[in-house]
Every structure is written in structure tokens, then in C-alpha cells.
Design a protein around this motif. Structure first.
Motif, PDB file in Angstrom:
ATOM      1  N   GLU A   8      61.674 -23.466  74.073  1.00 13.12           N
ATOM      2  CA  GLU A   8      60.803 -22.466  73.455  1.00 13.12           C
ATOM      3  C   GLU A   8      60.461 -22.836  72.015  1.00 13.12           C
ATOM      4  N   ALA A   9      61.399 -23.395  71.288  1.00 14.55           N
ATOM      5  CA  ALA A   9      61.121 -23.811  69.911  1.00 14.55           C
ATOM      6  C   ALA A   9      60.065 -24.908  69.883  1.00 14.55           C
ATOM      7  N   ILE A  10      60.173 -25.867  70.796  1.00 16.65           N
ATOM      8  CA  ILE A  10      59.178 -26.946  70.875  1.00 16.65           C
ATOM      9  C   ILE A  10      57.813 -26.383  71.263  1.00 16.65           C
ATOM     10  N   GLN A  11      57.793 -25.448  72.227  1.00 15.78           N
ATOM     11  CA  GLN A  11      56.530 -24.829  72.630  1.00 15.78           C
ATOM     12  C   GLN A  11      55.868 -24.124  71.457  1.00 15.78           C
ATOM     13  N   MET A  12      56.661 -23.434  70.652  1.00 15.51           N
ATOM     14  CA  MET A  12      56.092 -22.715  69.516  1.00 15.51           C
ATOM     15  C   MET A  12      55.569 -23.658  68.437  1.00 15.51           C
ATOM     16  N   MET A  13      56.178 -24.849  68.310  1.00 16.29           N
ATOM     17  CA  MET A  13      55.696 -25.821  67.328  1.00 16.29           C
ATOM     18  C   MET A  13      54.398 -26.468  67.806  1.00 16.29           C
ATOM     19  N   LEU A  14      54.289 -26.731  69.103  1.00 15.91           N
ATOM     20  CA  LEU A  14      53.131 -27.444  69.624  1.00 15.91           C
ATOM     21  C   LEU A  14      51.922 -26.535  69.842  1.00 15.91           C
ATOM     22  N   ARG A  15      52.148 -25.335  70.295  1.00 13.81           N
ATOM     23  CA  ARG A  15      51.058 -24.406  70.567  1.00 13.81           C
ATOM     24  C   ARG A  15      51.354 -23.080  69.877  1.00 13.81           C
ATOM     25  N   PRO A  16      50.391 -22.548  69.139  1.00 17.30           N
ATOM     26  CA  PRO A  16      50.652 -21.302  68.400  1.00 17.30           C
ATOM     27  C   PRO A  16      50.930 -20.119  69.340  1.00 17.30           C
ATOM     28  N   HIS A  17      51.877 -19.322  68.946  1.00 22.33           N
ATOM     29  CA  HIS A  17      52.205 -18.080  69.651  1.00 22.33           C
ATOM     30  C   HIS A  17      51.916 -16.952  68.675  1.00 22.33           C
ATOM     31  N   ASN A  18      50.708 -16.407  68.732  1.00 15.95           N
ATOM     32  CA  ASN A  18      50.302 -15.431  67.740  1.00 15.95           C
ATOM     33  C   ASN A  18      50.084 -14.036  68.318  1.00 15.95           C
ATOM     34  N   ARG A  19      50.525 -13.800  69.512  1.00 14.97           N
ATOM     35  CA  ARG A  19      50.444 -12.471  70.113  1.00 14.97           C
ATOM     36  C   ARG A  19      51.850 -11.868  70.141  1.00 14.97           C
ATOM     37  N   GLU A  20      51.950 -10.641  69.656  1.00 17.52           N
ATOM     38  CA  GLU A  20      53.251  -9.973  69.623  1.00 17.52           C
ATOM     39  C   GLU A  20      53.206  -8.735  70.501  1.00 17.52           C
ATOM     40  N   GLU A  21      54.366  -8.418  71.074  1.00 18.57           N
ATOM     41  CA  GLU A  21      54.459  -7.195  71.859  1.00 18.57           C
ATOM     42  C   GLU A  21      55.892  -6.675  71.784  1.00 18.57           C
ATOM     43  N   ILE A  22      56.000  -5.382  71.933  1.00 18.84           N
ATOM     44  CA  ILE A  22      57.307  -4.731  72.007  1.00 18.84           C
ATOM     45  C   ILE A  22      57.446  -4.221  73.444  1.00 18.84           C
ATOM     46  N   VAL A  23      58.509  -4.660  74.108  1.00 23.43           N
ATOM     47  CA  VAL A  23      58.757  -4.229  75.486  1.00 23.43           C
ATOM     48  C   VAL A  23      60.124  -3.571  75.557  1.00 23.43           C
ATOM     49  N   ARG A  24      60.282  -2.736  76.555  1.00 23.20           N
ATOM     50  CA  ARG A  24      61.579  -2.094  76.783  1.00 23.20           C
ATOM     51  C   ARG A  24      62.206  -2.703  78.027  1.00 23.20           C
ATOM     52  N   GLN A  25      63.460  -3.062  77.906  1.00 28.97           N
ATOM     53  CA  GLN A  25      64.204  -3.606  79.039  1.00 28.97           C
ATOM     54  C   GLN A  25      65.381  -2.696  79.322  1.00 28.97           C
ATOM     55  N   ARG A  26      65.607  -2.458  80.588  1.00 33.72           N
ATOM     56  CA  ARG A  26      66.733  -1.602  80.973  1.00 33.72           C
ATOM     57  C   ARG A  26      68.030  -2.390  80.894  1.00 33.72           C
ATOM     58  N   VAL A  27      69.078  -1.741  80.377  1.00 34.85           N
ATOM     59  CA  VAL A  27      70.409  -2.333  80.328  1.00 34.85           C
ATOM     60  C   VAL A  27      70.947  -2.359  81.751  1.00 34.85           C
ATOM     61  N   LYS A  28      71.604  -3.452  82.105  1.00 36.21           N
ATOM     62  CA  LYS A  28      72.203  -3.532  83.432  1.00 36.21           C
ATOM     63  C   LYS A  28      73.267  -2.447  83.575  1.00 36.21           C
ATOM     64  N   PRO A  29      73.445  -1.923  84.766  1.00 29.43           N
ATOM     65  CA  PRO A  29      74.399  -0.822  84.934  1.00 29.43           C
ATOM     66  C   PRO A  29      75.849  -1.238  84.687  1.00 29.43           C
ATOM     67  N   ARG A  30      76.666  -0.267  84.265  1.00 26.57           N
ATOM     68  CA  ARG A  30      78.104  -0.418  84.047  1.00 26.57           C
ATOM     69  C   ARG A  30      78.443  -1.525  83.060  1.00 26.57           C
ATOM     70  N   ARG A  31      77.748  -1.553  81.925  1.00 18.90           N
ATOM     71  CA  ARG A  31      78.008  -2.575  80.908  1.00 18.90           C
ATOM     72  C   ARG A  31      78.987  -2.039  79.879  1.00 18.90           C
ATOM     73  N   THR A  32      80.010  -2.829  79.601  1.00 22.77           N
ATOM     74  CA  THR A  32      80.944  -2.494  78.537  1.00 22.77           C
ATOM     75  C   THR A  32      80.297  -2.846  77.205  1.00 22.77           C
ATOM     76  N   PRO A  33      80.814  -2.328  76.095  1.00 21.42           N
ATOM     77  CA  PRO A  33      80.237  -2.685  74.798  1.00 21.42           C
ATOM     78  C   PRO A  33      80.233  -4.195  74.542  1.00 21.42           C
ATOM     79  N   GLY A  34      81.251  -4.907  74.997  1.00 21.58           N
ATOM     80  CA  GLY A  34      81.273  -6.361  74.824  1.00 21.58           C
ATOM     81  C   GLY A  34      80.155  -7.045  75.592  1.00 21.58           C
TER      82      GLY A  34
END
Length: 131
Positions: free
Chosen positions: A68-94
Motif C-alpha cells: 500500500e505504501a508503494i501504491q500511494m507513492m506511485l499513484r496519488p490517493h486523493n479521495r478520502e472517506e469515513i466508513v463504519r466497520q462492525r466489531v467482530k462479536p465477543r471481542r475482549t479489550p485486548g
């Protein structure tokens, strides 16, 4: 002490060593003492299988982060978005911490907010589809 308690202890020590960057004997003793003295949550303990799966995903994320770092250096990534992802069930704080670390580890994503009701808010950069 079961396997998940050992993994929690290792996680706490790893964070301690990342924060201090000191592997002297006295710092190791202090880190072990702090890891044992930190309060433990009363949530259900994480299964060893869940811990191993997350650790495997972290190992797989290392080459992905370089790609991903190489991709960002070679081709501009200038679109930003905020997405929500669900936490997997039964996750401990760790495990929640490791999930957030895994999402933030790659250069194109970062967790901006964790909602205790079971959601991560993730900022992501992508290539713009126009051009």
C-alpha cells in the motif's frame, strides 16, 4: 493461568517495550510488574483461536502495508472517506486493541473512533475513480 491470560500479559509487555524502547533488566522487571498490576476486565476471556487468528492477520498485514505504501507513492490517493466497520462479536479489550492496531497498521486506513456499542469509525484513502 490459561493461554489467553498469557497472551494478554505478552500484549501488555509488548506495549510497554514499544513505549519505553529499553530492554535493560530493570525495565523488564518494571514492565512485568506493571503488566501484572494493571487491572483486568471482567469480560469473557478471548479464545486462543481468536488470538492466533489476529496474530496471523497482523503478520499478513506487514507485506500489505509495504504494498500500500508503494501504491500511494506511485499513484496519488486523493479521495478520502469515513466508513463504519462492525466489531467482530465477543471481542475482549485486548482483541479490540489488536483489531484497531491491524486496521491502523496499513497506510491507507486509520481508526478514528471506537464506539463501545460495536463499531469502528475508519478513515480510508483511495484513488479517485475519475481520470
Amino acid at each position: 493461568m490459561d493461554a489467553s491470560n498469557y497472551l494478554n500479559l505478552i500484549l501488555r509487555l509488548a506495549i510497554w517495550f514499544l513505549l519505553t524502547a529499553d530492554f535493560s533488566l530493570s525495565n523488564i522487571i518494571i514492565g512485568v510488574a506493571i503488566a501484572f498490576l494493571l487491572p483486568r476486565g471482567y469480560t469473557s476471556s478471548g479464545k486462543l483461536k481468536d488470538w492466533l487468528r489476529v496474530l496471523w492477520e497482523i503478520l499478513r498485514a506487514i507485506p500489505q502495508a509495504y504494498l500500500e505504501a508503494i501504491q500511494m507513492m506511485l499513484r496519488p490517493h486523493n479521495r478520502e472517506e469515513i466508513v463504519r466497520q462492525r466489531v467482530k462479536p465477543r471481542r475482549t479489550p485486548g482483541l479490540v486493541f489488536l483489531d484497531i492496531f491491524l486496521i491502523t497498521f496499513t497506510p491507507k486506513t486509520i481508526v478514528t473512533k471506537y464506539d463501545r456499542r460495536g463499531w469502528y469509525e475508519v478513515h480510508r484513502v483511495t484513488r479517485s475513480s475519475s481520470k
